[in-house]
Every structure is written in C-alpha cells, then in structure tokens.
Design an enzyme around this catalytic site. Structure first.
Site, PDB file in Angstrom:
ATOM      1  N   TYR A   1     -56.526  15.933 -53.357  1.00 47.02           N
ATOM      2  CA  TYR A   1     -57.580  15.635 -52.393  1.00 47.02           C
ATOM      3  C   TYR A   1     -58.734  16.630 -52.487  1.00 47.02           C
ATOM      4  O   TYR A   1     -58.537  17.829 -52.667  1.00 47.02           O
ATOM      5  CB  TYR A   1     -57.023  15.674 -50.965  1.00 47.02           C
ATOM      6  CG  TYR A   1     -56.101  14.528 -50.619  1.00 47.02           C
ATOM      7  CD1 TYR A   1     -56.590  13.230 -50.517  1.00 47.02           C
ATOM      8  CD2 TYR A   1     -54.754  14.757 -50.373  1.00 47.02           C
ATOM      9  CE1 TYR A   1     -55.741  12.177 -50.175  1.00 47.02           C
ATOM     10  CE2 TYR A   1     -53.898  13.715 -50.034  1.00 47.02           C
ATOM     11  CZ  TYR A   1     -54.396  12.426 -49.938  1.00 47.02           C
ATOM     12  OH  TYR A   1     -53.570  11.400 -49.607  1.00 47.02           O
TER      13      TYR A   1
ATOM     14  N   LYS B   1     -33.019  30.412 -31.018  1.00 47.91           N
ATOM     15  CA  LYS B   1     -34.258  29.690 -30.708  1.00 47.91           C
ATOM     16  C   LYS B   1     -34.914  29.181 -31.982  1.00 47.91           C
ATOM     17  O   LYS B   1     -34.642  29.674 -33.078  1.00 47.91           O
ATOM     18  CB  LYS B   1     -35.210  30.588 -29.926  1.00 47.91           C
ATOM     19  CG  LYS B   1     -35.692  31.818 -30.656  1.00 47.91           C
ATOM     20  CD  LYS B   1     -36.620  32.649 -29.774  1.00 47.91           C
ATOM     21  CE  LYS B   1     -37.136  33.866 -30.530  1.00 47.91           C
ATOM     22  NZ  LYS B   1     -38.129  34.624 -29.736  1.00 47.91           N
TER      23      LYS B   1
END
Length: 392
Positions: free
Chosen positions: A271, A38
């Site tokens: 940023y 998975k």
C-alpha cells in the site's frame, strides 16, 4: 479442525517454570508469589498460565478487571484473584460469589461497595491501594493526615474484610540515581503508612509492593508477597535488570512463507507505494499483519530470522500480510518458518525487545498485542501439552 500453522505462538511452560523458580529463589521464607494474569497473561493465555503457576505453587493471581477474573473462574482456576483496577460497586455481590478480591482506593469507594452489599450477610475481601508516588489509584500515603482515619473507617464497614494492602512503584526497574532515590522514598512512605495503620489497629495480613523491577533490584522490599509481571514471562522490565537473573522468554512467535517471487527493480511493494525495489529482489509474502499483532508502524523497521539470517520487512505491513526481502536467503522455500521473535530453529534467541525498540515502545505492549487469532501452543519438554485457539 487442526491447528492452523499460518502464524502461531509457542508458549514454553518449561521456561515459565524456570523463571518462576528463579524469582522465587530471591524471596524470604513464607513470602507469597502472585502471578499477574492481566491482559490475558501479557498475551500468553491467562487460563493455561494460571493453571501452570498454580501447579508450580503460586499462592495468588491478579487481573485488571472483573471480566478477566470471570474468565479465570470459568476456566476452573481456583487460586485467590485480586482485581487491581476499578470495579463498579454494583458487581460487589458477583465478586463475593466468585471469591474475588477487590482493590479499594478510597473511603467513598469502600462505602459504595459496602452499601451494595447492605441487607446481606456477604463479606467482600479487599486489598487497600496506597498511592506512594505512582499518582494513579489509591489513598494518599503521604502529605495527607486524613488517610489513617479514612482507612480506619474502611476497617469498620460491615461488609468488607481488609486482607491486604499494597502500593505500586513508578520507576523500580531503573538504577538511575534519581529513580533509585524515588523508589526508596516510595517504600519509606509505604512503610510509614503501615506503621500508622498498625498504631490505629489496622494490620492487614498481606503487604505487597514488588513488581518485576523491585523483585529484581530490591528483593529486601518483598514483604509478604511479590507481584512480578513481565519477568515471569522471561522478559526484563528494563535494560537495568539484565544480568541480575537468568530469565528465559516464554513466548516465541512464528510465521510461514506463503509465496516467493522475484520482483524487478523499481517496482513498488504494498500500500501507498512507499517502497521501491532498488534492484531485482526475491520477495516473500508472509501471512502475518497488524491484525495478528504486528504493528503497521513497524513497516520498513522490522526484520525476522530465518536460517540464521535476518530478513527485512519491506513496504507497508498490511492487515493480514507483510512482505520480506529474502534475496540473501536463496535456499528459503514456500512453507518455511520464520521467527518473528523468540527462539529460532537453532535455539538462538531473537528478543522481542528489538521489535519494541524499533517501534519506540516497550516489550509489554508488543506481547499484549499478539492477536487472539494467533493460536498458542503450550510446550512441556518440547512436546505440545495444550493448544489454545480463541476463534475455532
């Protein structure tokens, strides 16, 4: 196009084999090994890992959903596949066509699957999911006198074949007294329900309950099959299992230096201007960001390894880039390689757990987040045997 060595992951099939054999050595004779595929094999690439485990002798695979199962079948993976999560009953015939096994967690769901196959001669292979304390999917395996009766009803449905029965431990990777007691309680509930089912004439061929933690701490609970997930990929499920087995990480993630500049003191980086250089600093720009699987929340918390030294990430991590202070590595040049986690150029391990700890999460999440724009290079004997590139 050649593989872009911007940011990439090396996947060691030698280490995968090592972990498989270590885990397998703890199993009783005849016990099967289920490879958990998975989340794209925990970020390692489900199709190549499935083929590798099949070659090693694994008997079963598991995925979370039908899309993941289809991916394996399209990748020519022929081992039996168990879907551990819910699949709408309308896909029952697809699962039969592709020889996929579905978990069944309630009588009503079993009836929906059976109804979807009515009017055909199709038989869907299923594994019953018993809830022994995880409190997720499953028939209640405790405090419910109705469960044996409901499962007997499932066994009588025309289009379902009960091949297996399983449960999932909630805290089997912990040695804390209360967690160990709860794991033993879950196992006792599972065993008791199996006895009740056998008395009612339902005796599935495959009984399984051991995840990674249980396979390592409670090998006596192996029954007919184990389902080690994270341990197969060489990462311990918790600090409590460290030292029990010699596991070797399968994935190493690297990035390269795009640019190096000397930045003056009191200069903002990235940023938000959250970081100011305390003095003139040598700053490297690295082509890896949160779109590659390096979480923005690691801004100011992560460090990478280069030439035997750790260099800190400074400023906010961007979508495609981040910056590292490499002042203390004067020999570093543009184009050089840094280890984000895994094995560095000297073969020393930089564990992914240290980034997970800095992020306040678990290694599972970090591995699963490695983006599909990161190529996976599969290595055997130190040489590339396959390259998985999702985008090009």
């Amino acid at each position: 196009m050649k593989t872009l060595m911007r940011t990439w992951a090396d996947i060691s099939l030698d280490n995968l084999e090592h972990n498989y054999r270590k885990l397998r050595s703890r199993l009783p004779q005849g016990c099967r090994f289920l490879g958990v595929m998975k989340a794209d094999a925990y970020g390692h690439g489900a199709v190549p890992i499935s083929h590798a485990l099949a070659d090693l002798g694994a008997e079963y695979l598991a995925v979370s959903n039908i899309e993941e199962a289809v991916q394996l079948r399209r990748g020519n993976v022929r081992l039996p596949i168990l879907i551990l999560g819910y699949t709408p009953a309308t896909y029952a015939d697809n699962m039969v066509f592709m020889d996929i096994t579905q978990e069944v967690h309630s009588l009503s769901y079993a009836q929906e699957l059976n109804e979807a196959l009515s009017g055909t001669n199709y038989i869907l292979n299923v594994h019953l999911k018993l809830d022994t304390g995880m409190t997720r999917l499953g028939f209640f395996a405790y405090d419910s006198a109705l469960t044996p009766e409901q499962i007997v009803a499932v066994s009588r449905l025309q289009h379902l074949r009960i091949e297996g029965v399983f449960t999932h431990f909630a805290a089997a990777d912990s040695t804390a007294a209360e967690d160990a007691a709860f794991t033993r309680l879950q196992y006792a509930r599972f065993a008791d329900m199996l006895s009740q089912l056998e008395a009612a004439g339902v005796k599935p061929e495959i009984r399984h309950c051991c995840n990674s933690g249980a396979a390592m701490l409670y090998p006596e609970y192996a029954m007919d099959m184990i389902r080690p997930g994270i341990a197969t990929y060489g990462v311990h499920p918790s600090s409590d299992t460290v030292g029990l087995l010699d596991l070797r990480p399968v994935m190493s993630v690297y990035t390269s230096v795009a640019q190096i500049r000397t930045i003056p003191a009191d200069t903002a980086i990235s940023y938000g201007r959250t970081y100011l250089t305390p003095s003139a600093r040598r700053i490297a720009v690295l082509p890896v960001g949160y779109a590659d699987g390096l979480p923005r929340a690691l801004s100011g918390k992560a460090s990478f390894r280069v030439h035997g030294r750790d260099v800190p990430v400074v400023g906010r991590i961007c979508m495609d880039m981040c910056m590292a202070d490499v002042t203390d590595v004067p020999e570093l040049s543009e184009g050089d390689t840094l280890t984000i986690f895994g094995y560095d150029e000297a073969g020393a391990l930089v564990p992914c757990e240290r980034l997970a700890d800095a992020l306040g999460t678990i290694s599972y999440e970090l591995l699963c987040q490695i983006s599909k724009r990161i190529p996976r290079i599969y290595l055997e004997g130190g040489k590339a045997s396959e390259i998985l590139q999702y985008i090009v």
